[in-house]
Design a protein around this motif. Sequence first.
Motif, short mmCIF file in Angstrom:
data_model
loop_
_atom_site.label_atom_id
_atom_site.label_comp_id
_atom_site.label_asym_id
_atom_site.label_seq_id
_atom_site.Cartn_x
_atom_site.Cartn_y
_atom_site.Cartn_z
N PHE A 163 -13.69 6.28 -5.78
CA PHE A 163 -13.54 6.86 -4.45
C PHE A 163 -12.56 8.02 -4.48
O PHE A 163 -11.39 7.87 -4.88
CB PHE A 163 -13.02 5.82 -3.45
N TYR A 164 -13.02 9.18 -4.06
CA TYR A 164 -12.17 10.33 -3.85
C TYR A 164 -11.89 10.46 -2.35
O TYR A 164 -12.65 9.94 -1.52
CB TYR A 164 -12.85 11.61 -4.34
N ASN A 165 -10.80 11.16 -2.00
CA ASN A 165 -10.43 11.36 -0.59
C ASN A 165 -10.47 10.03 0.18
O ASN A 165 -11.15 9.92 1.20
CB ASN A 165 -11.37 12.37 0.08
N PRO A 166 -9.76 9.02 -0.29
CA PRO A 166 -9.93 7.68 0.28
C PRO A 166 -9.35 7.50 1.67
O PRO A 166 -9.82 6.66 2.43
CB PRO A 166 -9.21 6.78 -0.72
N ILE A 167 -8.32 8.29 2.01
CA ILE A 167 -7.64 8.03 3.28
C ILE A 167 -6.84 9.27 3.68
O ILE A 167 -6.42 10.06 2.83
CB ILE A 167 -6.70 6.80 3.14
N SER A 168 -6.66 9.46 4.98
CA SER A 168 -5.81 10.54 5.48
C SER A 168 -5.33 10.15 6.88
O SER A 168 -5.77 9.15 7.45
CB SER A 168 -6.58 11.87 5.54
N LYS A 169 -4.44 10.95 7.43
CA LYS A 169 -3.96 10.67 8.78
C LYS A 169 -5.09 10.72 9.80
O LYS A 169 -5.08 9.99 10.78
CB LYS A 169 -2.86 11.68 9.15
N GLU A 212 -8.38 -8.80 -1.97
CA GLU A 212 -7.02 -8.49 -1.51
C GLU A 212 -6.79 -6.99 -1.30
O GLU A 212 -5.70 -6.58 -0.92
CB GLU A 212 -6.00 -9.01 -2.52
N ALA A 213 -7.81 -6.17 -1.54
CA ALA A 213 -7.65 -4.71 -1.45
C ALA A 213 -7.47 -4.28 0.01
O ALA A 213 -8.20 -4.73 0.90
CB ALA A 213 -8.86 -4.01 -2.06
N GLU A 214 -6.50 -3.41 0.25
CA GLU A 214 -6.21 -2.92 1.59
C GLU A 214 -6.07 -1.41 1.58
O GLU A 214 -5.65 -0.81 0.57
CB GLU A 214 -4.91 -3.55 2.11
N SER A 215 -6.36 -0.79 2.71
CA SER A 215 -6.30 0.66 2.80
C SER A 215 -4.88 1.19 2.61
O SER A 215 -4.69 2.30 2.10
CB SER A 215 -6.86 1.13 4.14
N GLY A 216 -3.87 0.40 3.00
CA GLY A 216 -2.48 0.83 2.87
C GLY A 216 -2.01 0.97 1.43
O GLY A 216 -0.91 1.48 1.19
N MET A 217 -2.83 0.56 0.48
CA MET A 217 -2.47 0.69 -0.93
C MET A 217 -2.80 2.07 -1.49
O MET A 217 -2.54 2.34 -2.66
CB MET A 217 -3.20 -0.38 -1.75
N ALA A 218 -3.38 2.95 -0.66
CA ALA A 218 -3.80 4.27 -1.13
C ALA A 218 -3.29 5.36 -0.19
O ALA A 218 -2.97 5.10 0.97
CB ALA A 218 -5.32 4.34 -1.23
N ASP A 219 -3.22 6.57 -0.74
CA ASP A 219 -3.01 7.76 0.08
C ASP A 219 -3.92 8.85 -0.47
O ASP A 219 -4.76 8.60 -1.34
CB ASP A 219 -1.54 8.18 0.10
N MET A 220 -3.78 10.10 0.01
CA MET A 220 -4.69 11.15 -0.41
C MET A 220 -4.49 11.55 -1.87
O MET A 220 -5.32 12.25 -2.45
CB MET A 220 -4.54 12.37 0.49
N ALA A 221 -3.40 11.12 -2.50
CA ALA A 221 -3.19 11.41 -3.91
C ALA A 221 -3.74 10.31 -4.81
O ALA A 221 -3.52 10.31 -6.02
CB ALA A 221 -1.71 11.62 -4.19
N THR A 222 -4.46 9.35 -4.21
CA THR A 222 -4.95 8.18 -4.93
C THR A 222 -6.45 8.30 -5.19
O THR A 222 -7.21 8.68 -4.31
CB THR A 222 -4.69 6.90 -4.12
N CYS A 223 -6.85 7.96 -6.39
CA CYS A 223 -8.26 7.75 -6.71
C CYS A 223 -8.45 6.25 -6.87
O CYS A 223 -7.67 5.59 -7.57
CB CYS A 223 -8.65 8.48 -7.98
N VAL A 224 -9.43 5.70 -6.19
CA VAL A 224 -9.68 4.26 -6.19
C VAL A 224 -10.93 3.98 -7.00
O VAL A 224 -11.98 4.59 -6.78
CB VAL A 224 -9.84 3.73 -4.76
N ILE A 225 -10.82 3.06 -7.95
CA ILE A 225 -11.98 2.64 -8.73
C ILE A 225 -12.29 1.18 -8.42
O ILE A 225 -11.41 0.31 -8.53
CB ILE A 225 -11.74 2.80 -10.25
N VAL A 226 -13.52 0.92 -7.99
CA VAL A 226 -13.98 -0.43 -7.68
C VAL A 226 -14.95 -0.86 -8.77
O VAL A 226 -15.97 -0.20 -9.02
CB VAL A 226 -14.69 -0.48 -6.31
#
Length: 258
Positions: A163-169, A212-226
Amino acid sequence: MTGSLTVVGLGPGNPDQMTPEARIAVETAEDFFGYFPYIDRLDLRPDQRRHASDNREELTRARAALELAAKGGKVCVVSGGDPGVFAMAAAVCEAIDEGPAEWREIDLSVVPGLTAMLAVAAKVGAPLGHDFCAISLSNNLKPWDIIEKRLIAAAEAGFVMAFYNPISKARPHQLGDAFSILRRHLPGTVPVIFGRAAGRPDEEIRMVPLSEAESGMADMATCVIVGSAETRIIERDGKRPIVYSPRYFKGNPGGAGR
């Protein structure tokens, strides 16, 4: 007179992960267009000019770069990671496609870079060792219902997902929504890797099960791999676990594609 335009990938942020080809492209260019933090990574000479702009001005930036190149300039457009993965190479091509005929005469080249999902995957082992896909969770340029369909299709097909661009304000809920969707289609034990600023001094790598994965574990500098249902975890005493996706699919242990 027609000049040149080179779209360069700077890698995930660690200077050691910038390719020699990218360094040569930067050394030979005269004008640089890019997002402020990416331009700031460059150690430009006094004779090299910077044209920095905000993150959501990709098409405007591409057009400005093409206009200067069409006048004979040696122009460089910089991206973090790889310029062809959710980045500036596509914006430049789009601008050429929609722009004046003379832009098609510009000498265009794209210099690849190490993209975030590869940097994050390398930190934990080989989670991308089998079939995988990359999905941007940003709905700025596509509707959320399309993202939902792609998440379900990828999960049901057994793809590992990056996942790129996982979260923003502006969209704090979407990563959590994505996890909720995936929990309906994947085991809760599937590993989720949060790789923030991989390779940089402020790097943070974290792994949790999908349950246990939550959105608060990422920011826009994060790449998420599932991971997929096939992805495995090798526990090690006192060391970070190794995560990998076997090259073969269950039921075919001989494994093609070595």
